[in-house]
Enzyme design. Sequence first.
Site, PDB file in Angstrom:
ATOM      1  N   HIS A   1      -2.044   0.724 -11.709  1.00  0.00           N
ATOM      2  CA  HIS A   1      -2.778   1.066 -10.488  1.00  0.00           C
ATOM      3  C   HIS A   1      -4.055   0.247 -10.451  1.00  0.00           C
ATOM      4  O   HIS A   1      -4.633  -0.077 -11.495  1.00  0.00           O
ATOM      5  CB  HIS A   1      -3.104   2.568 -10.475  1.00  0.00           C
ATOM      6  CG  HIS A   1      -3.570   3.079  -9.148  1.00  0.00           C
ATOM      7  ND1 HIS A   1      -4.876   2.963  -8.721  1.00  0.00           N
ATOM      8  CD2 HIS A   1      -2.896   3.709  -8.147  1.00  0.00           C
ATOM      9  CE1 HIS A   1      -4.986   3.504  -7.524  1.00  0.00           C
ATOM     10  NE2 HIS A   1      -3.811   3.955  -7.150  1.00  0.00           N
TER      11      HIS A   1
ATOM     12  N   ASP B   1       3.423   7.190  -7.377  1.00  0.00           N
ATOM     13  CA  ASP B   1       4.666   6.817  -6.704  1.00  0.00           C
ATOM     14  C   ASP B   1       5.888   6.884  -7.618  1.00  0.00           C
ATOM     15  O   ASP B   1       7.016   6.821  -7.126  1.00  0.00           O
ATOM     16  CB  ASP B   1       4.552   5.390  -6.151  1.00  0.00           C
ATOM     17  CG  ASP B   1       3.420   5.251  -5.153  1.00  0.00           C
ATOM     18  OD1 ASP B   1       3.455   5.971  -4.146  1.00  0.00           O
ATOM     19  OD2 ASP B   1       2.509   4.440  -5.384  1.00  0.00           O
TER      20      ASP B   1
ATOM     21  N   HIS C   1       0.831  -1.211   0.000  1.00  0.00           N
ATOM     22  CA  HIS C   1       0.000   0.000   0.000  1.00  0.00           C
ATOM     23  C   HIS C   1       0.862   1.256   0.000  1.00  0.00           C
ATOM     24  O   HIS C   1       0.780   2.069  -0.914  1.00  0.00           O
ATOM     25  CB  HIS C   1      -0.916  -0.023   1.218  1.00  0.00           C
ATOM     26  CG  HIS C   1      -1.931   1.082   1.260  1.00  0.00           C
ATOM     27  ND1 HIS C   1      -2.215   1.906   0.182  1.00  0.00           N
ATOM     28  CD2 HIS C   1      -2.745   1.509   2.263  1.00  0.00           C
ATOM     29  CE1 HIS C   1      -3.149   2.778   0.516  1.00  0.00           C
ATOM     30  NE2 HIS C   1      -3.483   2.559   1.772  1.00  0.00           N
TER      31      HIS C   1
END
Length: 509
Positions: A358, A414, A319
């Site tokens: 994602h 990210d 996560h």
Amino acid sequence: MEISERVRARLAVLSGHLSEGKQDSPAIERWCTSADTSVAPLGSLKGTLTIVDERTGKNYKVPVSDDGTVKAVDFKKIVTGKEDKGLKLYDPGYLNTAPVRSSISYIDGDEGILRYRGYPIEEMAENSTFLEVAYLLMYGNLPSESQLSDWEFAVSQHSAVPQGVLDIIQSMPHDAHPMGVLVSAMSALSIFHPDANPALRGQDIYDSKQVRDKQIIRIIGKAPTIAAAAYLRMAGRPPVLPSGNLPYADNFLYMLDSLGNRSYKPNPRLARVLDILFILHAEHEMNCSTAAARHLASSGVDVYTAVAGAVGALYGPLHGGANEAVLKMLSEIGTVENIPEFIEGVKNRKRKMSGFGHRVYKNYDPRAKVIKNLADEVFSIVGKDPLIEVAVALEKAALSDDYFVKRKLYPNVDFYSGLIYRAMGFPPEFFTVLFAIPRMAGYLSHWKESLDDPDTKIMRPQQVYTGVWLRHYTPVRERIVTDDSKESDKLGQVATSNASRRRLAGSSV
């Protein structure tokens, strides 16, 4: 000269903070507005789903709501006989299950859209501040000038952390992971604020909007202070008191870098970059940790424990640890020349590409676009990270390769954030903390929303039982151990240390 109403409100906030009594400040409720619950129509999907059960030949009609959802409980009526308990929906990972209705954020993964209360994330990142966004998420509308001023003042006044919590942090090892510190400290706040614990003060305590708002302000205010204390603990330095004269992100950097010098001021451009990163990470609907927060809150537990549990979920590498994995990947690639070989390794499933793809987005993550543009701003101040060239070239190579395009694998939030955090001097183990600080706004928004939702029930998912149907107890001496016993049923062997062997070799008189 008569004191203005706004000054009275500020004094009331400060008084409530100092007293920590049961009476909460009336100023919070006065200056915070509630959300406008109107939603732009997307076209009604209301209708009826007709199901033909070929096992029995029966027909069932299941209502479909305006927003295209069906109630899972309606499937319980589909049975084969009196002993049948009805159909269950098997959905590992909740890939297509909506346990809540929410008006906080909207995601269209196919189009690459993220909106906070209807506002595009790109607009908020360009024009807003984190505290303004936190207010929007919490109360549904952008604040007026006076509302924002009072909100910022209240958060600032609640930024100090109880000494007992700081003592807990200082008692931890220097190499304690800062996320572990954050989880522990956030949970400890529950002990230091028993006035807000339903288990101690009654289940209806959160019916008071004043009580709710005070906990929201406490957590938003204290989160960066706890995070800074965890950071300083890694360096063997004592915690620094927050400043009451700096904006939110500036104050966080001040606590990290001032070394107790009260006149120190962080670089405003770096503080603005961090504030934008906070905006981008503030909320993302029902992700794993937010779902954990709502799950815990459904039991009636205090908000500090619910938030601590959410941070614990964020601690999981699947996560919250993706940006650290991206840095490791880019470091392993090393140079632009090695990218073609790496790409082939990914396509042959010999290498793993982090920062792409994602669970929700099947398009370019809108947050990633904003973060990519922030990189040059940071590098112009602290120097360019050589891995940025590798990252840009890797993105270009992937987005021009049919393998990734067909699978709709695009950079996510990210992919570039880790490079920016590293350039700003943060160690990789602190990256997830920088994710957790702003996500408090999302957790608290969902907590607040769940308290007002009449459909909120204690979360108690079903299971599909796959074990032995029935067997009876056998005394231990009569049990037969067979060679085909499952390996998973056997107790794992725990290695005995040399220190244990030394102790066992001794004797006591």
